[in-house]
Write an enzyme that holds these catalytic residues in place. Structure first.
Site, PDB file in Angstrom:
ATOM      1  N   CYS A 140      -2.026  -6.661  -3.661  1.00  0.00           N
ATOM      2  CA  CYS A 140      -0.784  -6.375  -2.958  1.00  0.00           C
ATOM      3  C   CYS A 140      -0.846  -7.009  -1.571  1.00  0.00           C
ATOM      4  O   CYS A 140      -1.798  -6.781  -0.813  1.00  0.00           O
ATOM      5  CB  CYS A 140      -0.606  -4.862  -2.854  1.00  0.00           C
ATOM      6  SG  CYS A 140       0.618  -4.337  -1.637  1.00  0.00           S
ATOM      7  N   GLU A 141       0.135  -7.790  -1.213  1.00  0.00           N
ATOM      8  CA  GLU A 141       0.086  -8.494   0.062  1.00  0.00           C
ATOM      9  C   GLU A 141       0.355  -7.574   1.256  1.00  0.00           C
ATOM     10  O   GLU A 141       0.126  -7.957   2.399  1.00  0.00           O
ATOM     11  CB  GLU A 141       1.078  -9.658   0.089  1.00  0.00           C
ATOM     12  CG  GLU A 141       2.534  -9.269   0.090  1.00  0.00           C
ATOM     13  CD  GLU A 141       3.446 -10.494   0.189  1.00  0.00           C
ATOM     14  OE1 GLU A 141       4.507 -10.368   0.811  1.00  0.00           O
ATOM     15  OE2 GLU A 141       3.087 -11.569  -0.337  1.00  0.00           O
ATOM     16  N   HIS A 142       0.809  -6.358   1.008  1.00  0.00           N
ATOM     17  CA  HIS A 142       1.071  -5.429   2.109  1.00  0.00           C
ATOM     18  C   HIS A 142      -0.190  -4.709   2.581  1.00  0.00           C
ATOM     19  O   HIS A 142      -0.310  -4.376   3.764  1.00  0.00           O
ATOM     20  CB  HIS A 142       2.118  -4.391   1.691  1.00  0.00           C
ATOM     21  CG  HIS A 142       3.462  -4.984   1.428  1.00  0.00           C
ATOM     22  ND1 HIS A 142       4.382  -4.427   0.565  1.00  0.00           N
ATOM     23  CD2 HIS A 142       4.052  -6.122   1.910  1.00  0.00           C
ATOM     24  CE1 HIS A 142       5.477  -5.170   0.530  1.00  0.00           C
ATOM     25  NE2 HIS A 142       5.300  -6.207   1.332  1.00  0.00           N
ATOM     26  N   HIS A 143      -1.110  -4.440   1.629  1.00  0.00           N
ATOM     27  CA  HIS A 143      -2.312  -3.688   1.982  1.00  0.00           C
ATOM     28  C   HIS A 143      -3.599  -4.386   1.555  1.00  0.00           C
ATOM     29  O   HIS A 143      -4.693  -3.921   1.873  1.00  0.00           O
ATOM     30  CB  HIS A 143      -2.271  -2.297   1.335  1.00  0.00           C
ATOM     31  CG  HIS A 143      -1.053  -1.499   1.686  1.00  0.00           C
ATOM     32  ND1 HIS A 143       0.058  -1.432   0.863  1.00  0.00           N
ATOM     33  CD2 HIS A 143      -0.764  -0.767   2.792  1.00  0.00           C
ATOM     34  CE1 HIS A 143       0.976  -0.674   1.433  1.00  0.00           C
ATOM     35  NE2 HIS A 143       0.511  -0.255   2.602  1.00  0.00           N
ATOM     36  N   GLN A 181       4.743  -7.395  -6.990  1.00  0.00           N
ATOM     37  CA  GLN A 181       4.968  -7.408  -8.437  1.00  0.00           C
ATOM     38  C   GLN A 181       6.309  -8.041  -8.773  1.00  0.00           C
ATOM     39  O   GLN A 181       6.430  -8.775  -9.757  1.00  0.00           O
ATOM     40  CB  GLN A 181       4.902  -5.982  -8.995  1.00  0.00           C
ATOM     41  CG  GLN A 181       5.076  -5.919 -10.510  1.00  0.00           C
ATOM     42  CD  GLN A 181       4.903  -4.530 -11.064  1.00  0.00           C
ATOM     43  OE1 GLN A 181       4.187  -3.704 -10.509  1.00  0.00           O
ATOM     44  NE2 GLN A 181       5.573  -4.243 -12.171  1.00  0.00           N
ATOM     45  N   HIS A 209      -0.473   0.420  -8.976  1.00  0.00           N
ATOM     46  CA  HIS A 209      -0.775  -0.075  -7.636  1.00  0.00           C
ATOM     47  C   HIS A 209      -1.706   0.893  -6.918  1.00  0.00           C
ATOM     48  O   HIS A 209      -1.356   2.061  -6.723  1.00  0.00           O
ATOM     49  CB  HIS A 209       0.519  -0.257  -6.834  1.00  0.00           C
ATOM     50  CG  HIS A 209       1.403  -1.333  -7.369  1.00  0.00           C
ATOM     51  ND1 HIS A 209       1.638  -2.508  -6.673  1.00  0.00           N
ATOM     52  CD2 HIS A 209       2.113  -1.430  -8.527  1.00  0.00           C
ATOM     53  CE1 HIS A 209       2.461  -3.278  -7.384  1.00  0.00           C
ATOM     54  NE2 HIS A 209       2.757  -2.639  -8.513  1.00  0.00           N
ATOM     55  N   CYS A 211      -2.401   0.942  -3.869  1.00  0.00           N
ATOM     56  CA  CYS A 211      -1.827   1.348  -2.596  1.00  0.00           C
ATOM     57  C   CYS A 211      -0.939   2.577  -2.744  1.00  0.00           C
ATOM     58  O   CYS A 211      -0.650   3.275  -1.766  1.00  0.00           O
ATOM     59  CB  CYS A 211      -1.027   0.201  -1.965  1.00  0.00           C
ATOM     60  SG  CYS A 211       0.346  -0.378  -2.965  1.00  0.00           S
TER      61      CYS A 211
END
Length: 249
Positions: A140-143, A181, A209, A211
C-alpha cells in the site's frame, strides 16, 4: 515528465508514434497517433515512475550505492523507533530490508514488451478467456505495508489471444510496486486492452489490507473488492454476469 492523475505515475511527455519503432503499441494493427493515452511507453515500460529508467539502466556500482543508501535509511528508522541497530538480532536487518524493498518494487523495472515476448497469437476464437485466482502481493503506497489477494482476469478475443501465463505476469508486474488496489485493478485491465484490442476486458480483485487489519480500525477478516470492466463487459449485462458467475465457481 508529466504527472498523470489517473494512474498516479509520471508518464513520458507524449511523442509521435512512428512505424520504425519496435514498441508493442506501434506493431499491432491499430496504431495510435501518440503515446499520451497509452499505458506502454516508447521503451516498453508501463507507467514508469520518475526514477524507473535510472534504476533500470544503472551500473553495478550505482546499484550498490542505491542499496547502501536504502540500508542507511532503514537503520535510521530503527534508531528512531528506539531500538539498537547494532545489536545481534538487528545488525543485518537494514540491509535485508533494503534488499526486500527492491524485490517488492521490482515491477517498476519490468518491461511489458519483454513480458509479452511475442506471445500474441492470431486465433479464430471469440469466446471468453478467464484466468482466475491469481495470487498477488503488493505494498500500500499510503503506509508501505502489504496487501494480498487474488485477481481474476477475463477477456473476449478479437482474433488475437495472449499466452495464459502472461496474464499472471502482467498482474505480478503491477502488483510489485507501491500501489492502490483500485489503480492496480485498472492498470491490468487497460494494459490488456491496449495489447490485444479485444472485444472486452474484465478484472476483479479481492484483497486484505494489513493497514486496515493490523492498524487503524483493526478489522481482521475484512476484505476489499475492486473491478474494472471494459468493452463488452461494461456495455452488456449478460456478458458481465457470465464472467462474474464463472469466477465465483
Amino acid at each position: 515528465m508529466d504527472f498523470t492523475q489517473e494512474t498516479g505515475y509520471y508518464a513520458p511527455i507524449p511523442q509521435k508514434a512512428t512505424s520504425s519503432t519496435n514498441g508493442l503499441i506501434i506493431s499491432h494493427p491499430y496504431p495510435l497517433a501518440s503515446r499520451s493515452d497509452s499505458p506502454i511507453d516508447i521503451d516498453g515500460l508501463s507507467w514508469p515512475s520518475i526514477g524507473t529508467k535510472q534504476r533500470l539502466y544503472e551500473t553495478k556500482e550505482q546499484k550498490e550505492e542505491r542499496i547502501k543508501k536504502l540500508t542507511e535509511a532503514v537503520k535510521t528508522i530503527i534508531e528512531c523507533i528506539g531500538e539498537d541497530p547494532k545489536r545481534q538480532g538487528l545488525f543485518k536487518t537494514p540491509e535485508r530490508c533494503a534488499q526486500s524493498f527492491m524485490f517488492f518494487s521490482k515491477g517498476y523495472e519490468e518491461s511489458i514488451e519483454q513480458i509479452i515476448n511475442d506471445a500474441i497469437f492470431e486465433e479464430d476464437h471469440d469466446e471468453m478467456v478467464i484466468v482466475k485466482n491469481i495470487d498477488v502481493f503488493s505494498l500500500c503506497e499510503h503506509h508501505l505495508v502489504p496487501f494480498t489477494g487474488k485477481i481474476s482476469i477475463g477477456y473476449i478475443p478479437n482474433r488475437r489471444v495472449l499466452g495464459l501465463s502472461k496474464l499472471a505476469r502482467i498482474a505480478e508486474t503491477f502488483s510489485r510496486r507501491f500501489q492502490l488496489q483500485e489503480r492496480l485493478t485498472k492498470q491490468i485491465a487497460v494494459t490488456l486492452q491496449e495489447i490485444l484490442r479485444p472485444q472486452g476486458v474484465a478484472v476483479v480483485m479481492e484483497a486484505t489490507h494489513l493497514c486496515m487489519v493490523a492498524r487503524g480500525v483493526q478489522k481482521p477478516g475484512s476484505s476489499t473488492t475492486t473491478s474494472v470492466m471494459l468493452g463488452g463487459f461494461r456495455e452488456q449485462a449478460n456478458i458481465r454476469e457470465e464472467f462474474l458467475s464463472l469466477i465465483k465457481n
